[in-house]
Design a protein around this motif. Structure first.
Motif, PDB file in Angstrom:
ATOM      1  N   GLU A  63       0.840  -1.203   0.000  1.00 40.67           N
ATOM      2  CA  GLU A  63       0.000   0.000   0.000  1.00 40.67           C
ATOM      3  C   GLU A  63       0.872   1.249   0.000  1.00 40.67           C
ATOM      4  OE1 GLU A  63      -3.602  -0.034   0.725  1.00 40.67           O
ATOM      5  OE2 GLU A  63      -3.974   1.802   1.838  1.00 40.67           O
ATOM      6  N   SER A 107      -7.228   8.221   0.749  1.00 38.30           N
ATOM      7  CA  SER A 107      -6.626   6.903   0.860  1.00 38.30           C
ATOM      8  C   SER A 107      -5.202   7.054   1.351  1.00 38.30           C
ATOM      9  CB  SER A 107      -6.634   6.255  -0.511  1.00 38.30           C
ATOM     10  OG  SER A 107      -6.005   7.114  -1.419  1.00 38.30           O
ATOM     11  N   TRP A 147      -6.220  -1.996  -5.134  1.00 31.14           N
ATOM     12  CA  TRP A 147      -5.868  -0.788  -5.887  1.00 31.14           C
ATOM     13  C   TRP A 147      -6.153  -0.859  -7.368  1.00 31.14           C
ATOM     14  CZ3 TRP A 147      -5.606   3.796  -4.098  1.00 31.14           C
ATOM     15  CH2 TRP A 147      -5.363   3.954  -2.733  1.00 31.14           C
ATOM     16  N   GLY A 151      -8.867   1.342  -5.016  1.00 28.68           N
ATOM     17  CA  GLY A 151      -8.593   1.597  -3.608  1.00 28.68           C
ATOM     18  C   GLY A 151      -9.805   1.441  -2.722  1.00 28.68           C
TER      19      GLY A 151
END
Lengths: 675, 231
Positions: A63, A107, A147, A151
């Motif tokens: 991430e 995010s 993703w 996301g």
């Protein structure tokens, strides 16, 4: 400028905020999961801890790599994935979703969702899974599961389960190797955990008695139930975090009380499973497990409480959530009871996730102030199928009318030849002269009729002519290749025969005559009734090769095995045709441990001489004691058992016959062998 | 390029004088049937699990494509337009049956590995597509070059998929172990989902490499992130 300090903020709804942020909810989900994780470490030892930590780190770092440190979606990510300049701007496309998700603050690594994903993902893995596999699944979970779809908030599937599903498909053997609980758990890491990256886990670990079947697997394959106490407190084999049903339930109640989890989904799932298994168990207790067992075993608690309730991948409305839960519950039950796999929670939830947009579309609350038609069947169908407008009179006419009218109106009767309208023919689609002539404007009347007649005749003639040429071509090809194909097949068979009769250099086919004698035949075509006798260089009989067929896991398996009448053993086995799962079932062809079964597999006859004394039996990997037992392969139980049954059935029929007529095969003089 | 002379060989019944090299390279690169046109996905995903299977399937498809294009082009004056599709399918099916027999005569194992997909070449839309789009109104020579190009493109694409899938899936190439005996194969790569993953990877690479020049010049990534900042 002081007048501008009080600006009027204009924002779209919602305007009332509950105060719950993504951060806060995710923090509490982690709290709720911690008891079960702690129990996992106590139960499975340091390997479980390593698995959980690696899973979290793999997800978190992926991430971080994608999102970047500033909180924006990394540039390379967009350009590689977007691949075109239009996708970012097209409304409603994935590009737009990326755009919204890229919004800074929307995010961030700090929102904590990735840690929940990582923790849940780690809890679904077997405790002693090689760590490099844990890393790969974690990358897939966050990159592909989260993703690639845009996301948090845009992913249709639960990322943790996407990662696990990938691993299940990629490394089925490692993903179904369950270490026994409490077995040397705190002595150190299990041998498989620290496998070298991309290396196979050490093969010996499966056979050294350290593995344990999960409760569901032992129920499905051995019809063994597990005690309720062990089941609910988690003293069983299974995935890292799924074993302790009681602690997971506790965590679920904590979240439900704090209103961070909708109780409807788990209640619907668990209720459906309980009702289905309870009612079927009442009807047929020996075929169906009872409700307590079904609820406590496997990953149902973990899945129902923590995975299916993922806010992003579950329906929005209350009614939708209940439908969603019932759907998942029924799928879990169907897969567990009638499916080939012992456990089906992962696939059930992923399938349920896939239906969420449909459910959300069907169960829409009425907009305030409009007539509520959502409760009528008409409204339901309309929402479900949208533009198809079933049941809506106005819509039905509106959608079909114009198209139909145009189609009817555009068909000119005179120029219509064989269903092709004049307009279509008039287009110079091909270089055909006749077509152009028909299509010419002005060529109407009797001239045209005549042309049409000639055209149809020619049409038939051409198709028939080409068809006949093609037919002749096929017949010629078949005539020419048939003997070669027959030779190739015979050679293939002979190779198999010589492979299952080590030491043989030639083989002769025999068939059983009406009198029960065996006679050698020349040039026999492929048939299962043929017995091949293999001879070594001196002309002595090595053994007899036979074919056996039976139902495997996926499809019929056909195999050939060599039988030595003098020693009353099976010498070797070769699979002729199988469609077993790559990596699991198809290891019957290559697994050295499994192939080592053959060579002295006992098929002695009993005293009466009409039955095999000890029918071949399947035993779990590493459990072979007697010479008539077949050592299985971990993770390929069904296939190994199928092979054992095929051999048992074939030997029961053939061995007494062949042993009685052994002298038929002994003489080789005067018979020319097929090299 | 010494192939320039060959370019003049194109017969021009249809009036257009496309050099043979262009006709050939169009299929290999610019209009690659798999990576650009995304045609014939069924065999591409199903039989590209090993490099050997991919090459065999690609060659079989190419053989059928070349012969069918030639046959259709030669018969283009004869075939009535109303029944052209039927006739094309008839020709293609015949060729596929013959190729199927030939493969069986060559190797039983290979025929087993390819299974029903040899017969399914009949319905590969690439072959019917080329017959309808080009061979039906072009000279045999042009149709031949086109089929060779498209066939090569299909073969290459299948090989690209098959090689990657076999390498990751079982650590070998053409059945020869490359990554050593200790390598743990990724079974998913040998299964149909692996075909989707690898195909997606190649498509991504192609669309990245083959981006239009103006997009590169405009600096697409920068524009995209600007949009993101504005939002």
């Amino acid at each position: 400028m002081s007048g501008l300090t009080h600006t009027l903020l204009i924002r779209s709804s919602p305007h009332i905020h509950s105060g719950a942020s993504v951060d806060r909810i995710m923090r509490h989900v982690v709290f709720a999961l911690l008891p079960a994780c702690g129990f996992a470490v106590w139960n499975f030892g340091w390997s479980a801890l390593a698995t959980l930590l690696t899973a979290c780190l793999a997800c978190g770092l992926t991430e971080r790599w994608l999102v970047g440190s500033k909180g924006t979606f990394r540039r390379t990510g967009v350009s590689v994935l977007g691949s075109g300049d239009s996708s970012a701007a097209r409304p409603g496309s994935l590009g737009q979703r990326w755009q919204t998700s890229r919004d800074p603050g929307d995010s961030r690594l700090g929102d904590g969702s990735v840690w929940v994903t990582g923790l849940l993902y780690g809890m679904t893995l077997p405790p002693a899974l090689p760590l490099w596999m844990v890393v790969i699944g974690g990358v897939v979970a966050v990159l592909v599961g989260k993703w690639l779809f845009g996301g948090l908030g845009s992913n249709p599937f639960n990322p943790a389960l996407v990662g696990r599903a990938f691993l299940q498909a990629a490394f089925p053997a490692a993903m179904t190797t369950w270490p026994a609980p409490s077995h040397g758990r705190l002595d150190g890491l299990s041998a498989t955990t620290l496998t070298w990256p991309f290396g196979a886990p050490p093969a010996g670990s499966a056979a050294d008695g350290m593995t344990a079947a999960t409760p569901l697997a032992s129920y499905q394959f051995d019809a063994l139930s597990t005690g309720t106490w062990e089941l609910y407190f988690g003293m069983t084999g299974g995935s890292t975090g799924e074993t302790s049903a009681a602690l997971l339930l506790l965590g679920g109640i904590y979240l439900a009380v704090r209103r961070m989890l909708d109780w409807r989904i788990p209640v619907a799932i668990l209720g459906t499973v309980a009702v289905l298994s309870g009612s079927l168990h009442a009807i047929e207790p020996e075929r169906f497990p009872d409700a307590f067992f079904m609820l406590g075993a496997g990953g149902l608690m973990l899945g129902a409480i923590f995975m299916a309730t993922d806010m992003v991948t579950s329906p929005i409305t209350h009614a939708g959530r209940v439908i969603f839960g019932i759907l998942i519950g029924s799928l879990v039950f169907v897969i567990r009871v009638w499916g080939g796999m012992p456990e089906g929670v992962m696939y059930a939830i992923l399938l349920g996730n896939a239906t969420v947009p449909l459910i959300d579309r069907a169960i829409q609350p009425a907009v305030y102030g409009t007539r509520d038609r959502s409760r009528s069947i008409t409204g339901f169908y309309r929402r479900l199928f949208g533009g198809l407008s079933i049941g809506s009179r106005r819509g039905a006419i509106g959608s079909v009318g114009p198209v139909g009218t145009r189609a009817v109106g555009s068909r000119p009767a005179p120029g219509d030849i064989g269903g092709v309208s004049e307009a279509a023919v008039a287009k110079p689609v091909t270089g055909n002269v006749a077509a152009r002539k028909w299509g010419e404007p002005g060529s109407r009347g009797s001239v045209e009729q005549e042309a049409v007649g000639r055209g149809i005749g020619r049409m038939y003639a051409v198709v028939l002519g080409i068809g006949m040429i093609c037919g002749v071509g096929i017949v010629a090809a078949d005539y020419w290749t048939a003997p070669i194909i027959a030779r190739q097949r015979a050679a293939y068979r002979l190779r198999a025969v010589l492979e299952v009769l080590p030491g043989a250099v030639r083989a002769i086919p025999f068939v059983e005559t009406a009198g029960g004698k065996f006679q050698s035949v020349e040039g026999v075509e492929v048939a299962s009734e043929v017995v091949f006798a293999g001879y070594d260089e001196r002309g002595d009989l090595v053994g007899l090769a036979l074919e056996a067929e039976g139902q495997g896991y996926q499809d019929r398996i056909r195999l050939m095995f060599g039988y030595a009448p003098d020693r009353a053993v099976i010498l070797a086995m070769k699979v002729l045709a199988s469609r077993e799962t790559p990596g699991l079932g198809d290891r019957i062809e290559s697994d050295p441990g499994f192939l080592a079964n053959f060579g002295d597999l006992d098929v002695r006859l009993d005293d009466s001489g009409v039955n095999v004394a000890n029918p071949i039996e399947w035993v779990a990997a590493g459990q072979r004691v007697n010479r008539w037992e077949l050592d299985g392969i971990t993770g390929a139980t069904v296939t190994c058992r199928a092979v054992a049954e095929m051999l048992r059935d074939a030997t029961a029929v053939w061995v007494p016959k062949l042993a009685a007529r052994r002298q038929d095969f002994e003489r080789t003089d005067g018979i020319s062998g097929r090299e | 390029m010494s192939m320039g002379a060959a370019g003049t060989q194109t017969a021009a019944t249809d009036g257009s004088a496309v050099p043979a090299t262009d006709e050939f390279l169009k299929g290999v690169w610019k209009q690659n049937p798999v990576f650009v046109q995304v045609l014939g996905m069924c065999p591409v995903l199903a039989v590209s699990n090993t490099a050997t299977n991919a090459l065999a399937m690609g060659s079989a498809t190419m053989a059928v494509l070349v012969l069918s294009n030639l046959a259709v082009s030669c018969l283009r004056q004869v075939i009535p337009p109303q029944v052209r599709i039927v006739t094309y399918i008839l020709i293609i099916a015949t060729l596929v049956t013959i190729v199927d027999h030939l493969i069986q005569a060559w190797s039983v194992e290979l025929h087993r590995a390819l299974g029903a997909f040899i017969s399914l070449i009949v319905v590969n839309c690439l072959i019917l597509g080329r017959a309808e789009a080009l061979a039906a109104h072009s000279s045999p020579l042009r149709a031949l070059w086109d089929a060779l190009g498209m066939g090569t493109g299909f073969l290459l694409a299948l090989f690209c998929l098959g090689a990657v899938r076999e390498l990751i899936g079982s650590g070998s190439l053409f059945g020869v172990s490359v990554l050593g005996p200790q390598y743990q194969g990724w079974v998913v790569m040998m299964l149909p989902p692996g075909g989707f993953f690898v195909l997606a990877g190649w498509l991504m690479l192609f669309s990245w490499v083959g981006r239009p020049a103006h997009a590169v010049a405009a600096g697409l990534p920068d524009r995209a992130s600007e949009l993101g900042r504005k939002a």
